[in-house]
Write an enzyme that holds these catalytic residues in place. Sequence first.
Site, PDB file in Angstrom:
ATOM      1  N   SER A  28     -11.860   4.226   6.757  1.00  0.00           N
ATOM      2  CA  SER A  28     -12.087   3.848   8.329  1.00  0.00           C
ATOM      3  C   SER A  28     -12.980   5.158   8.653  1.00  0.00           C
ATOM      4  O   SER A  28     -13.040   6.374   7.847  1.00  0.00           O
ATOM      5  CB  SER A  28     -10.778   4.234   9.124  1.00  0.00           C
ATOM      6  OG  SER A  28     -10.073   2.868   9.075  1.00  0.00           O
ATOM      7  N   HIS A  87      -7.491  10.118   4.827  1.00  0.00           N
ATOM      8  CA  HIS A  87      -6.755   9.237   5.345  1.00  0.00           C
ATOM      9  C   HIS A  87      -6.704   9.429   6.754  1.00  0.00           C
ATOM     10  O   HIS A  87      -7.015  10.838   7.457  1.00  0.00           O
ATOM     11  CB  HIS A  87      -5.229   9.236   5.101  1.00  0.00           C
ATOM     12  CG  HIS A  87      -5.090   8.821   3.660  1.00  0.00           C
ATOM     13  ND1 HIS A  87      -5.366   7.468   3.337  1.00  0.00           N
ATOM     14  CD2 HIS A  87      -4.323   9.342   2.395  1.00  0.00           C
ATOM     15  CE1 HIS A  87      -4.942   7.300   2.148  1.00  0.00           C
ATOM     16  NE2 HIS A  87      -4.424   8.605   1.406  1.00  0.00           N
ATOM     17  N   ASN A 106     -10.050   0.208   1.460  1.00  0.00           N
ATOM     18  CA  ASN A 106      -8.840   0.233   2.275  1.00  0.00           C
ATOM     19  C   ASN A 106      -9.284   0.759   3.752  1.00  0.00           C
ATOM     20  O   ASN A 106     -10.080   1.388   3.870  1.00  0.00           O
ATOM     21  CB  ASN A 106      -7.695   1.210   2.073  1.00  0.00           C
ATOM     22  CG  ASN A 106      -6.801   0.763   1.044  1.00  0.00           C
ATOM     23  OD1 ASN A 106      -7.674  -0.163   0.103  1.00  0.00           O
ATOM     24  ND2 ASN A 106      -5.742   1.497   0.768  1.00  0.00           N
ATOM     25  N   ASP A 148       0.729  -1.163  -0.203  1.00  0.00           N
ATOM     26  CA  ASP A 148       0.052  -0.083  -0.002  1.00  0.00           C
ATOM     27  C   ASP A 148       0.773   1.228  -0.024  1.00  0.00           C
ATOM     28  O   ASP A 148       1.982   1.344   0.700  1.00  0.00           O
ATOM     29  CB  ASP A 148      -0.713  -0.266   1.354  1.00  0.00           C
ATOM     30  CG  ASP A 148      -2.006   1.074   1.145  1.00  0.00           C
ATOM     31  OD1 ASP A 148      -2.376   1.442   0.323  1.00  0.00           O
ATOM     32  OD2 ASP A 148      -2.215   1.454   2.400  1.00  0.00           O
ATOM     33  N   HIS A 149       0.298   2.152  -0.854  1.00  0.00           N
ATOM     34  CA  HIS A 149       1.112   3.551  -0.608  1.00  0.00           C
ATOM     35  C   HIS A 149       2.646   3.357  -0.858  1.00  0.00           C
ATOM     36  O   HIS A 149       3.641   3.724  -0.128  1.00  0.00           O
ATOM     37  CB  HIS A 149       0.837   4.429   0.476  1.00  0.00           C
ATOM     38  CG  HIS A 149      -0.517   5.034   0.617  1.00  0.00           C
ATOM     39  ND1 HIS A 149      -0.874   5.817  -0.262  1.00  0.00           N
ATOM     40  CD2 HIS A 149      -1.618   4.486   1.115  1.00  0.00           C
ATOM     41  CE1 HIS A 149      -2.203   6.342  -0.124  1.00  0.00           C
ATOM     42  NE2 HIS A 149      -2.731   5.358   0.636  1.00  0.00           N
TER      43      HIS A 149
END
Length: 287
Positions: free
Chosen positions: A214, A183, A233, A83-84
């Site tokens: 989230s 994020h 995600n 990821d990232h």
Amino acid sequence: MVLATGIELTQAAQQAQYAVGAFNVTSIAMARGVVAAAEATNSPVIIQIGEKQLTNYAPLELIGPVMLTLARSAKVPVAVHLDHGFSYSVIMQALKLGFSSVMIDASQVDFNANVAATREVVQAAHALGASVEAELGPMNREGGGTTVDYSQLAQTYTDPQAAVRFVSSTDVDMLAIAYGTVHGVYSQTPHLSFERLQQISRLVTVPLVVHGGSGLTDQDYRHSITNGISKINYYSTLAFQVANAVGQRLQNPDEQVFISDVDNWTQALVQAEVVTKLQVFGSAGKA
């Protein structure tokens, strides 16, 4: 079970209109918890770790093989994803270890530079049979001393026409887009533009990804999936809740605690939380 690629899982989700859950894991216990949840719900799943997390939690050469072993021995399809990924060297390290999917995040540079960086990673990853995710539209971030100006958030939404050009110019497999998520753990109610998401999904054929999953409501997840999201995600809330729950148990003066106890608690807490999310995402029973 054969190690799955990110594009295999997300294309299946795109066609059947559900979302694959992608969960960052920073320990063996977390990884086991995610895979156990996927097996319990008969769900495909993606376990992933971000490049920045490698410095704070575990080096890639240590946690990567563990993730791959868990994925290959799982009873359901599991993809292992970086990821990232910001640096070409770390992305290549993940690919050489056997990761079946990687993300190149060049979203903070201009369009042409993002295209160039993504094309370079796509060429290498596709030669090794791995899939690639990229990001278009700079994602905002809660916490870490940064305050999100929600009144200006619409200015950072991914442009639909730019998304079309980006995909055609890079041959990327999955595209993370900005339509109002941020994020981290939310301090305010997110302002999601499902209209913008729908515009992009009508024009772009590759599976779309939401970062900052989230803190959204179940309704937000379902609307996102209905309007084109195929990969969600989810990490910040999971990590926060697990850390708090484990911390509370450690503070119990009457309980003798061993390291194995903490690992077992972590795995059980992660499994329980991920089970609920896989059901909401609609992937339960789709393995």
